[in-house]
Structures are given as C-alpha cells and as structure tokens.
Design a protein around this motif. Structure first.
Motif, mmCIF file in Angstrom:
data_model
loop_
_atom_site.group_PDB
_atom_site.id
_atom_site.type_symbol
_atom_site.label_atom_id
_atom_site.label_comp_id
_atom_site.label_asym_id
_atom_site.label_seq_id
_atom_site.Cartn_x
_atom_site.Cartn_y
_atom_site.Cartn_z
ATOM 1 N N GLY A 248 62.458 -28.141 -20.535
ATOM 2 C CA GLY A 248 63.050 -28.627 -19.306
ATOM 3 C C GLY A 248 62.446 -29.945 -18.873
ATOM 4 N N LEU A 249 63.046 -30.520 -17.842
ATOM 5 C CA LEU A 249 62.601 -31.775 -17.256
ATOM 6 C C LEU A 249 62.302 -31.529 -15.785
ATOM 7 N N ALA A 250 61.086 -31.836 -15.369
ATOM 8 C CA ALA A 250 60.683 -31.626 -13.979
ATOM 9 C C ALA A 250 61.155 -32.788 -13.104
ATOM 10 N N TYR A 251 61.438 -32.491 -11.840
ATOM 11 C CA TYR A 251 61.845 -33.510 -10.872
ATOM 12 C C TYR A 251 61.556 -32.969 -9.479
ATOM 13 N N LEU A 252 61.898 -33.740 -8.463
ATOM 14 C CA LEU A 252 61.735 -33.292 -7.091
ATOM 15 C C LEU A 252 63.084 -33.194 -6.395
ATOM 16 N N PHE A 253 63.293 -32.100 -5.654
ATOM 17 C CA PHE A 253 64.331 -32.051 -4.638
ATOM 18 C C PHE A 253 63.786 -32.742 -3.389
ATOM 19 N N HIS A 254 64.585 -33.614 -2.769
ATOM 20 C CA HIS A 254 64.133 -34.291 -1.559
ATOM 21 C C HIS A 254 65.350 -34.847 -0.827
ATOM 22 N N SER A 255 65.123 -35.311 0.398
ATOM 23 C CA SER A 255 66.238 -35.643 1.284
ATOM 24 C C SER A 255 66.895 -36.980 0.968
ATOM 25 N N ALA A 256 66.361 -37.739 -0.003
ATOM 26 C CA ALA A 256 67.022 -38.975 -0.432
ATOM 27 C C ALA A 256 67.555 -38.847 -1.852
ATOM 28 N N GLY A 257 67.689 -37.612 -2.319
ATOM 29 C CA GLY A 257 68.128 -37.386 -3.689
ATOM 30 C C GLY A 257 69.618 -37.621 -3.877
ATOM 31 N N GLY A 258 70.025 -37.595 -5.136
ATOM 32 C CA GLY A 258 71.432 -37.792 -5.486
ATOM 33 C C GLY A 258 71.764 -37.069 -6.766
ATOM 34 N N ARG A 259 72.596 -37.684 -7.590
ATOM 35 C CA ARG A 259 73.054 -37.038 -8.820
ATOM 36 C C ARG A 259 73.033 -38.059 -9.950
ATOM 37 N N SER A 260 72.563 -37.616 -11.127
ATOM 38 C CA SER A 260 72.484 -38.480 -12.300
ATOM 39 C C SER A 260 72.938 -37.718 -13.532
ATOM 40 N N ALA A 261 73.484 -38.444 -14.492
ATOM 41 C CA ALA A 261 73.827 -37.867 -15.791
ATOM 42 C C ALA A 261 72.625 -38.014 -16.721
ATOM 43 N N VAL A 262 72.296 -36.925 -17.422
ATOM 44 C CA VAL A 262 71.159 -36.910 -18.344
ATOM 45 C C VAL A 262 71.683 -36.675 -19.749
ATOM 46 N N ARG A 319 69.599 -37.081 6.044
ATOM 47 C CA ARG A 319 69.381 -37.658 4.725
ATOM 48 C C ARG A 319 68.673 -38.998 4.858
ATOM 49 N N GLU A 320 67.837 -39.282 3.869
ATOM 50 C CA GLU A 320 67.077 -40.525 3.882
ATOM 51 C C GLU A 320 67.717 -41.551 2.958
ATOM 52 N N GLN A 321 67.370 -42.788 3.219
ATOM 53 C CA GLN A 321 67.771 -43.906 2.371
ATOM 54 C C GLN A 321 66.514 -44.726 2.055
ATOM 55 N N PRO A 322 66.467 -45.449 0.980
ATOM 56 C CA PRO A 322 67.531 -45.600 -0.015
ATOM 57 C C PRO A 322 67.595 -44.401 -0.958
ATOM 58 N N LEU A 323 68.736 -44.225 -1.580
ATOM 59 C CA LEU A 323 68.959 -43.170 -2.555
ATOM 60 C C LEU A 323 68.009 -43.360 -3.738
ATOM 61 N N ARG A 324 67.415 -42.257 -4.225
ATOM 62 C CA ARG A 324 66.475 -42.351 -5.338
ATOM 63 C C ARG A 324 66.218 -40.975 -5.924
ATOM 64 N N ALA A 325 65.691 -40.961 -7.142
ATOM 65 C CA ALA A 325 65.279 -39.716 -7.791
ATOM 66 C C ALA A 325 63.826 -39.848 -8.208
ATOM 67 N N TYR A 326 63.129 -38.725 -8.219
ATOM 68 C CA TYR A 326 61.749 -38.683 -8.687
ATOM 69 C C TYR A 326 61.678 -37.765 -9.910
ATOM 70 N N ILE A 327 61.298 -38.356 -11.051
ATOM 71 C CA ILE A 327 61.294 -37.647 -12.327
ATOM 72 C C ILE A 327 59.863 -37.333 -12.734
#
Length: 336
Positions: A248-262, A319-327
C-alpha cells in the motif's frame, strides 16, 4: 521500578479523545510520575499496516519498554478474504517487531458491536494466539460485557465502534490496573522464540525518488512523520530502480485534500487516491491498499496532480486552501 515508556498502538479507538487511551494515560501518570506514554491511532485501517507503523513509531519516538496493541477492532474480521492464517501472520509480524525493539508486548481486545456477518472471529484468534504463547491479554470485548452487562456496554457506545467518554472511563478503570501489573514485571519477551511471519511489513521512503517535491513534517496522534506535498499543478513520478512488493501507499486525510489518479507501472486502469472524506476535519493516516494489502509488484509510481472533490463535504469545519495531498511512505512486503 525503572522508568517505563509505553506505546499504545491501535486504530480509531486509540486516536479518539472519547476512548480509553487518554483516561488510561492519566491513571498511569498518576501512579507512575516518571512514565512516558505515547499513543498512535491509525484510524480506519487494517492490521496489515500495524507492523510498519510500529517500526516507524520506534524510529521516531525512541525505544519503548512496552507496547499495548489494540488491533482487533478494525473491519478485518468482515472482509471475505480474511483468514485465520492471514491473521496469525500479522500478529506474528507485530510480536516480532516488538521483540526487535527490545520491548514487551501486551494485547487488548476492544468491544465492537458487529451488525454484519464475520469472515473470521478475530477476537478469538487473538485470544488463541496469546494463550498459545503465554502473552498478556486484557479482554475488553466479551470481558467488558461480562464485567458490566450488555445493556451498560451498549449504552456507552456513540456508534457501533467508538465509546462515549463514560465508556472510555469504564475501560480505563479496567485497563490501567492491568497495565500497572504488566509494567511492574521483569522484562520477559527478549530472547524468546516467537513465530516467524512469512513476510516482514516495512516501509520505503519515497522522498529520495521525488527530489522535486517539498517535504513537510506533520504530527498525527503523537507520530511526527515526513510527507511529500503534492499540489494541483505538480505530478509525482517515482522510479525505485528495482521491483518491490508493495502492500500500500500511505497518505494523510486532511481538510485540504482532493483526488488524484495513481498509476502503478504500466497499468491500464489507474487507482483513485482520495485524501479527503467527511471526517477530514481532523488529520489522520490513510493507506491506499494494493489488492487488499496482498501486494503488487511495483517499480514505477505516478500520482497525477490533485483535483477538487466537490462531491465530498466535511461533517463540520471548513475546507482549507490551497488544495494539496500529503504522500507518505510505500508499505512493502519482504520475504522473511
């Protein structure tokens, strides 16, 4: 008694402020002023991820003398692919990980009101595993009901999994005295022969493979870890240089999250990584599992830029901005 350092590792029942962990820590600190207690709650994950996070906890927080494992309350028991052999594999990897860090292992069962059919009785499997190896176990599942009665126990639940503050206090009243007795014992796990898992569950830090991405250290329930930050205009591309079996791939759920294709290697169909859900008003650890954690051979990994998720609304907060993901790291399987 020498100073003690305890890690409480489990799922959302460890992370929640209304659960057993905080009042238990208060009772331990009152009885043992020099004790250090840390809690790492992994949210809505599966026991497959416990061994790597156990190791990361030791690496980041230092050596522990004892580890309390609350690992029965996940949805593992309901999954159609769950088996006794797999459950024993995870438990063996956990136990070996605790032994390797020089600590003693303590298991606990947490009550959960199941409303679906179970593929395995994970509670009973943990009981058998502990009995066979003479491992300390406190039963706050069936044992909690025996002590207080089913009506009282169900009244202490705010849903089918998590306790009210009163329920957390009732659990702490049973757990803290048990832990004090275990903390007073001489070390016992070092040097013992324990079951060997077929695979070790480890991690690969992806930062060296994506030097163009910024790294941010973020704390989630006592565990400060580095995460690669992925924004709306940046793609993440990783080549490990060799094939790894990744669960698996670890990441964070958070209030500025979104959606990405992996995309894993040259797969035709990408996986979907969603880093926000209705509960993301608080930050928590997530894992994108590959084939229900059975693993996929992986050398190259590509994550598309983060896109908005207007279909997901937070239950509270903004929800927070800017949109981002933490991997986070790649969770791997290595033959033992």
């Amino acid at each position: 008694m020498a100073s003690q350092k305890l890690l409480i590792l489990g799922f959302s029942n460890v992370a929640t402020t209304s659960g057993f962990s905080l009042p238990t820590i208060q009772r331990l600190e009152a009885a043992l002023p020099d004790i250090e207690v840390y809690r790492v709650g992994l949210g809505a994950l599966q026991p497959q991820v416990v061994p790597p996070y156990l190791r990361m906890s030791a690496e980041r927080l230092g050596a522990f003398t004892h580890v309390l494992l609350e690992v029965n309350s996940s949805a593992f028991a309901t999954h159609p692919l769950s088996t006794e052999a797999k459950g024993r594999e995870f438990l063996a990897d956990m136990l070996l990980g605790v032994q390797e860090m020089g600590a003693d292992a303590i298991f606990m069962l947490h009550y959960r009101r199941w409303k679906t059919n179970l593929s395995i009785d994970f509670d009973e499997l943990i009981r058998s595993f502990c009995a066979e190896l003479d491992l300390p176990l406190i039963d706050l599942a069936a044992g909690f009901v025996d002590r207080h009665g089913i009506d009282a126990v169900n009244g202490w639940l705010r849903d089918d999994t998590h306790t009210t503050p009163q329920g957390g206090l009732a659990m702490a009243d049973m757990l803290a005295p048990f832990l004090l007795k275990e903390l007073a014992r001489d070390p016992w796990l070092a040097g013992r022969i324990v079951p060997r898992p077929r695979f070790r569950r480890r991690t690969v830090d992806l930062a060296p493979f994506a030097p163009n991405l910024p790294v941010e250290s973020i704390e989630c329930v006592d565990l400060m870890l580095p995460y690669l930050r992925l924004d709306t205009d940046v793609e993440m591309a990783v080549d490990l240089g060799k094939t790894a079996l990744a669960q698996g791939l670890a990441y964070l759920f958070h209030s500025a999250g979104g959606r990405s294709a992996v995309t894993v290697d040259a797969a035709d169909k990408p996986l979907v990584l969603t880093t926000i859900d209705p509960l993301s008003y608080y930050t928590r650890i997530g894992v994108l599992a590959f084939d229900f954690y059975r693993g996929s051979n992986l050398r190259r990994l590509r994550i598309a830029p983060v896109e908005p998720t207007d279909d997901i609304q937070l239950l509270k907060g903004d929800r927070e901005q800017p949109l981002r993901a933490y991997i986070g790291p790649l969770l791997t399987l290595e033959p033992n």
